[in-house]
Design a protein around this motif. Structure first.
Motif, mmCIF file in Angstrom:
data_model
loop_
_atom_site.group_PDB
_atom_site.id
_atom_site.type_symbol
_atom_site.label_atom_id
_atom_site.label_comp_id
_atom_site.label_asym_id
_atom_site.label_seq_id
_atom_site.Cartn_x
_atom_site.Cartn_y
_atom_site.Cartn_z
ATOM 1 N N MET A 1 -17.713 -96.390 57.915
ATOM 2 C CA MET A 1 -16.461 -95.765 59.579
ATOM 3 C C MET A 1 -16.118 -94.770 60.224
ATOM 4 O O MET A 1 -16.464 -94.065 60.882
ATOM 5 C CB MET A 1 -15.381 -96.735 58.697
ATOM 6 N N ALA A 2 -16.421 -93.672 58.829
ATOM 7 C CA ALA A 2 -15.970 -92.150 58.785
ATOM 8 C C ALA A 2 -17.480 -91.341 60.055
ATOM 9 O O ALA A 2 -16.882 -91.024 60.991
ATOM 10 C CB ALA A 2 -15.697 -90.808 57.461
ATOM 11 N N ALA A 3 -18.342 -92.334 59.393
ATOM 12 C CA ALA A 3 -19.468 -91.511 60.455
ATOM 13 C C ALA A 3 -19.884 -91.557 61.156
ATOM 14 O O ALA A 3 -20.207 -91.487 62.577
ATOM 15 C CB ALA A 3 -20.636 -92.111 59.148
ATOM 16 N N LEU A 4 -19.228 -93.375 61.628
ATOM 17 C CA LEU A 4 -19.146 -93.893 63.164
ATOM 18 C C LEU A 4 -18.623 -92.885 64.146
ATOM 19 O O LEU A 4 -18.477 -92.543 65.554
ATOM 20 C CB LEU A 4 -19.346 -95.216 62.960
ATOM 21 N N SER A 5 -17.039 -92.468 63.315
ATOM 22 C CA SER A 5 -16.345 -91.195 64.895
ATOM 23 C C SER A 5 -16.630 -90.123 64.127
ATOM 24 O O SER A 5 -15.940 -89.667 65.204
ATOM 25 C CB SER A 5 -14.961 -92.132 63.702
ATOM 26 N N LYS A 6 -17.497 -90.060 63.981
ATOM 27 C CA LYS A 6 -18.126 -88.275 64.054
ATOM 28 C C LYS A 6 -18.713 -88.213 65.665
ATOM 29 O O LYS A 6 -19.499 -88.472 66.126
ATOM 30 C CB LYS A 6 -18.989 -87.495 63.142
ATOM 31 N N SER A 7 -18.532 -87.092 66.032
ATOM 32 C CA SER A 7 -19.178 -86.521 67.542
ATOM 33 C C SER A 7 -19.690 -84.916 67.178
ATOM 34 O O SER A 7 -19.336 -84.356 66.859
ATOM 35 C CB SER A 7 -18.189 -87.440 68.249
ATOM 36 N N ILE A 88 -26.822 -91.151 81.054
ATOM 37 C CA ILE A 88 -25.690 -92.164 81.477
ATOM 38 C C ILE A 88 -24.554 -92.175 80.259
ATOM 39 O O ILE A 88 -23.288 -92.574 80.741
ATOM 40 C CB ILE A 88 -26.402 -93.239 82.304
ATOM 41 N N LEU A 89 -25.357 -92.593 79.743
ATOM 42 C CA LEU A 89 -23.982 -92.865 77.941
ATOM 43 C C LEU A 89 -23.790 -91.544 78.079
ATOM 44 O O LEU A 89 -22.716 -91.154 77.583
ATOM 45 C CB LEU A 89 -24.949 -93.845 77.038
ATOM 46 N N ARG A 90 -24.184 -90.758 77.734
ATOM 47 C CA ARG A 90 -23.578 -89.459 77.514
ATOM 48 C C ARG A 90 -22.707 -88.796 78.326
ATOM 49 O O ARG A 90 -21.514 -88.628 77.833
ATOM 50 C CB ARG A 90 -24.806 -88.113 77.087
ATOM 51 N N LYS A 91 -22.318 -89.229 79.620
ATOM 52 C CA LYS A 91 -21.497 -88.457 81.106
ATOM 53 C C LYS A 91 -20.254 -89.617 80.815
ATOM 54 O O LYS A 91 -19.497 -89.652 81.062
ATOM 55 C CB LYS A 91 -23.050 -88.907 82.035
ATOM 56 N N ILE A 92 -20.666 -90.771 79.958
ATOM 57 C CA ILE A 92 -19.928 -91.723 80.024
ATOM 58 C C ILE A 92 -18.743 -91.404 78.873
ATOM 59 O O ILE A 92 -17.408 -91.184 79.553
ATOM 60 C CB ILE A 92 -20.346 -93.625 80.469
ATOM 61 N N LEU A 93 -19.779 -91.113 77.968
ATOM 62 C CA LEU A 93 -18.613 -90.519 76.190
ATOM 63 C C LEU A 93 -18.361 -89.853 76.621
ATOM 64 O O LEU A 93 -17.394 -89.424 75.817
ATOM 65 C CB LEU A 93 -19.613 -91.379 75.545
ATOM 66 N N GLY A 94 -19.022 -88.557 77.087
ATOM 67 C CA GLY A 94 -18.302 -86.997 76.951
ATOM 68 C C GLY A 94 -18.753 -85.991 75.762
ATOM 69 O O GLY A 94 -18.915 -85.349 75.785
ATOM 70 N N LYS A 95 -19.898 -87.686 74.596
ATOM 71 C CA LYS A 95 -20.515 -86.682 73.602
ATOM 72 C C LYS A 95 -21.402 -87.525 73.273
ATOM 73 O O LYS A 95 -21.617 -88.179 73.292
ATOM 74 C CB LYS A 95 -19.215 -86.519 72.869
ATOM 75 N N PHE A 96 -21.988 -86.857 71.597
ATOM 76 C CA PHE A 96 -22.575 -88.267 71.472
ATOM 77 C C PHE A 96 -22.394 -88.445 69.731
ATOM 78 O O PHE A 96 -21.393 -87.692 69.244
ATOM 79 C CB PHE A 96 -24.305 -87.833 70.670
ATOM 80 N N ALA A 395 -28.856 -80.249 65.357
ATOM 81 C CA ALA A 395 -27.456 -81.004 65.689
ATOM 82 C C ALA A 395 -27.531 -82.367 65.649
ATOM 83 O O ALA A 395 -25.803 -82.504 65.573
ATOM 84 C CB ALA A 395 -27.245 -80.676 67.490
ATOM 85 N N LEU A 396 -28.114 -83.380 65.574
ATOM 86 C CA LEU A 396 -27.794 -84.319 64.247
ATOM 87 C C LEU A 396 -27.570 -84.123 63.116
ATOM 88 O O LEU A 396 -27.281 -85.397 63.037
ATOM 89 C CB LEU A 396 -29.053 -85.221 65.448
ATOM 90 N N ASP A 397 -27.384 -83.529 62.402
ATOM 91 C CA ASP A 397 -27.605 -83.533 61.119
ATOM 92 C C ASP A 397 -25.752 -83.543 61.060
ATOM 93 O O ASP A 397 -26.326 -83.872 59.357
ATOM 94 C CB ASP A 397 -28.447 -82.231 60.418
ATOM 95 N N VAL A 398 -25.087 -83.234 61.290
ATOM 96 C CA VAL A 398 -23.902 -83.878 61.133
ATOM 97 C C VAL A 398 -23.298 -84.739 60.830
ATOM 98 O O VAL A 398 -22.163 -85.004 60.022
ATOM 99 C CB VAL A 398 -23.047 -82.746 62.348
ATOM 100 N N PHE A 399 -24.300 -85.809 61.104
ATOM 101 C CA PHE A 399 -24.776 -87.510 60.796
ATOM 102 C C PHE A 399 -24.581 -88.087 59.867
ATOM 103 O O PHE A 399 -24.591 -88.810 59.261
ATOM 104 C CB PHE A 399 -24.355 -88.132 62.086
ATOM 105 N N GLY A 400 -25.216 -86.664 58.546
ATOM 106 C CA GLY A 400 -26.010 -87.059 57.501
ATOM 107 C C GLY A 400 -27.333 -87.919 57.305
ATOM 108 O O GLY A 400 -26.859 -88.677 56.412
ATOM 109 N N THR A 401 -27.762 -88.185 58.183
ATOM 110 C CA THR A 401 -29.238 -88.774 58.487
ATOM 111 C C THR A 401 -30.216 -87.839 57.980
ATOM 112 O O THR A 401 -30.818 -88.925 58.020
ATOM 113 C CB THR A 401 -28.836 -89.808 59.331
ATOM 114 N N GLU A 402 -29.936 -86.602 57.812
ATOM 115 C CA GLU A 402 -31.589 -86.157 57.837
ATOM 116 C C GLU A 402 -32.001 -85.855 58.709
ATOM 117 O O GLU A 402 -33.373 -86.198 58.441
ATOM 118 C CB GLU A 402 -32.043 -86.003 56.333
ATOM 119 N N ALA A 403 -32.170 -86.251 59.704
ATOM 120 C CA ALA A 403 -32.991 -85.751 61.567
ATOM 121 C C ALA A 403 -33.343 -85.047 61.398
ATOM 122 O O ALA A 403 -34.453 -84.991 61.844
ATOM 123 C CB ALA A 403 -31.877 -85.862 62.454
ATOM 124 N N SER A 404 -33.236 -83.270 60.879
ATOM 125 C CA SER A 404 -33.998 -82.896 61.235
ATOM 126 C C SER A 404 -34.979 -82.085 59.739
ATOM 127 O O SER A 404 -35.649 -81.274 59.827
ATOM 128 C CB SER A 404 -33.741 -81.072 61.328
#
Length: 430
Positions: A1-7, A88-96, A395-404
Motif C-alpha cells: 500500500m505504501a508503494a501505491l501512495s508514492k508519487s 489526460i490522466l496526468r492532468k487529472i491527478l496532477g502527478k504520477f 524517474a520511475l525507479d522511486v517505485f521500486g520496480t527497477e523500471a530503468s
C-alpha cells in the motif's frame, strides 16, 4: 500500500513523450507510426489468410480491404489512445502514481480500441492478450519471490491439451478456429464423422497391414498412419520456422551469405518439427493401440493419447503454446457452462478482459520491462518506432520496480521550459 501512495510530480512530457513537449504532437507521432506498422501487419496477415483459405474473388474485391482497415484502425487507436489517456490522466491527478502511467492509461485506451475491431476477432485478441498478461504476472511473481517456477512447467501445462482433445473427440466439443486447427494437426480421421474417400495407388500400398475395424483411417494401416502423420507435421513445423527466419536472413544475405545455410539448418527448425511430428504420431499411435486393446473406439482414448502426446513438448518448450491451450480450455469450459445454464453470461466480457490484460502488459512495459515477454516488447517498439523506450524510467525507479534496469545508459534530453522537475541533462537551447 505504501508503494501505491508514492508519487512523482513530473509532467507527462518528462515521463512519457520525452521526444516532444506537446501532447498533441506526440500523440500524432505515435499514431503515424502505429498506422504504418498496423497496415503492414494486418495487410500481410489477412492476405496470407485469404490465400490459404482459398477465398473467392468477391472477397478480395469487397471484403479484404475493409477488414484490413478496420483491424488497422483498432491497433492504431490502441496506441494513440494510450498516449492520449497517459497525458489526460496526468492532468487529472496532477502527478504520477505507480499504476497510472501503465495500467491506468492503458485500461480506457484498450477498451475503447477493442470496440473498433470486428466482434468475430475480439475473442482471439482477448485470448492472446490474456496469455500475455498471465505470463507477465507469473514473471512478476517469480521476480518478487512469491512463487517458484516448476521445472518443465510448459510440459506440465501441456496437460490442458488432453482435455481439449477429449472435447475434440466429442461431436460438438470444439468449434471455430481451435476445432479447425486441431483437425488440421491431428487429422480428420480422428473425427467420428469422417467419411470414406477414394483410394489412390499410394493408399492401396499403405492399406496392406494391420488396421483395427474401429480405426477411421481407411487408406492406411495403423503403422503407416502414424509414420505419415509424423512426416507431414514434421515437414510443416520445419517449414514454418524456415518462413519465420526468411526476413532476418535476407536482410543479411549480401553482407553475410553464410547465413543462408542457417535458414535451412537451424536447431529451432528441427525442434518445432520434432514437437509437431512426435505429438501427432504419439497421439495417433496411442489411439490405434487402445482400439486394438479395448476393441472399441472411445472418447476416453483422446484423454490418454493426449496425455502421452504431451511429452512431445520436451522438444519445443513453448510457454506461448501451453498458455494458449490452457486459455482455450478455460474458454471452452466457460461456454459449455453457459450452454448448460450453469454459468452466467457476461456481456462484453471479451472486451473487458482484453482491456485488463493489455493494461497489465503496459504496466510491465512501463514499470518493469524485464518481466514482459521479449517478443511483445519488440512489438511495442515496432508499433511506436522505438518511442516506448524513450520514457524517462529513471524517474520511475522511486517505485521500486527497477523500471530503468534495461535503460541505465538512457537519460532524455528535456527542454527545461516545459519541465516541472529540473532535468538531469538540460537541453542546450539555440
Amino acid at each position: 500500500m505504501a508503494a501505491l501512495s508514492k508519487s512523482v510530480p513530473h509532467s507527462c512530457y518528462e515521463i512519457g513523450h520525452t521526444w516532444h513537449p506537446r501532447c498533441a504532437v506526440a500523440a500524432l507521432h505515435v499514431s503515424r507510426s502505429a498506422l504504418a506498422e498496423s497496415l503492414r501487419i494486418y495487410g500481410t496477415l489477412y492476405l496470407i489468410a485469404a490465400i490459404l483459405r482459398k477465398r473467392k474473388l468477391d472477397y478480395y474485391l469487397y471484403k479484404l480491404l475493409p477488414e484490413i482497415l478496420q483491424s488497422t484502425s483498432f491497433l492504431t487507436a490502441n496506441g494513440t489512445l494510450y498516449i492520449v489517456c497517459f497525458c489526460i490522466l496526468r492532468k487529472i491527478l496532477g502527478k504520477f502514481y505507480i499504476w497510472s502511467p501503465g495500467f491506468g492509461a492503458a485500461l480506457p485506451a484498450s477498451y475503447m480500441a477493442i470496440l473498433i475491431e470486428r466482434k468475430s476477432r475480439r475473442g482471439l485478441l482477448t485470448i492472446y492478450m490474456a496469455n500475455q498478461a498471465t505470463e507477465t504476472l507469473f514473471r512478476m511473481a517469480v521476480a518478487r519471490g512469491t512463487i517458484t517456477p516448476l521445472r518443465h512447467g510448459e510440459v506440465r501445462l501441456n496437460l490442458s491439451k488432453n482435455l481439449l482433445l477429449l472435447s475434440f473427440r466429442c461431436k460438438d466439443g470444439l468449434k471455430g478456429f481451435t476445432y479447425s486447427a486441431l483437425k488440421f494437426i491431428v487429422g480428420k480421421e480422428e473425427i467420428p464423422t469422417h467419411s470414406f474417400s477414394p483410394e489412390t495407388l499410394m493408399d492401396k500400398v499403405c492399406k496392406h497391414g494391420p488396421r483395427h475395424r474401429c480405426c477411421k483411417h481407411y487408406g492406411d494401416n495403423c503403422i503407416s498412419y502414424c509414420i505419415k502423420g509424423f512426416i507431414r507435421m514434421f515437414s510443416i513445423g520445419y517449414l514454418i520456422q524456415c518462413c519465420l527466419r526468411i526476413p532476418s536472413t535476407f536482410r543479411h544475405l549480401f553482407t553475410k551469405p553464410s547465413r543462408l545455410l542457417s535458414l535451412f539448418y537451424n536447431k529451432e527448425n528441427f525442434q518445432l518439427g520434432a514437437f509437431l511430428g512426435s505429438f501427432v504420431s504419439i497421439y495417433k499411435g496411442t489411439s490405434c493401440f487402445l482400439r486394438w486393446v479395448r476393441n472399441l473406439d472411445d472418447e476416453l482414448h483422446a484423454l490418454i493419447a493426449g496425455c502421452l502426446a504431451g511429452i512431445s513438448m520436451m522438444f519445443y518448450k513453448s510457454t506461448t503454446i501451453s498458455m494458449y491451450l490452457a486459455s482455450k480450455l478455460v474458454e471452452t469450459i466457460y461456454f459449455k457452462g453457459i450452454e448448460a445454464g450453469k454459468v452466467p453470461y457476461f456481456p462484453h466480457a471479451d472486451s473487458i478482459i482484453y482491456a485488463i490484460s493489455t493494461s497489465i502488459c503496459f504496466q510491465a512495459a512501463v514499470m518493469e520491462v524485464q518481466n514482459l515477454r521479449p517478443s511483445y516488447w519488440k512489438f511495442l517498439l515496432r508499433l511506436t518506432r522505438g518511442r516506448f523506450a524513450l520514457m524517462n524510467r529513471k524517474a520511475l525507479d522511486v517505485f521500486g520496480t527497477e523500471a530503468s534496469k534495461y535503460f541505465k545508459d538512457f537519460t532524455p534530453k528535456l527542454d527545461p521550459r516545459y519541465t516541472v522537475v529540473p532535468p538531469e541533462l538540460p537541453l542546450e537551447l539555440s
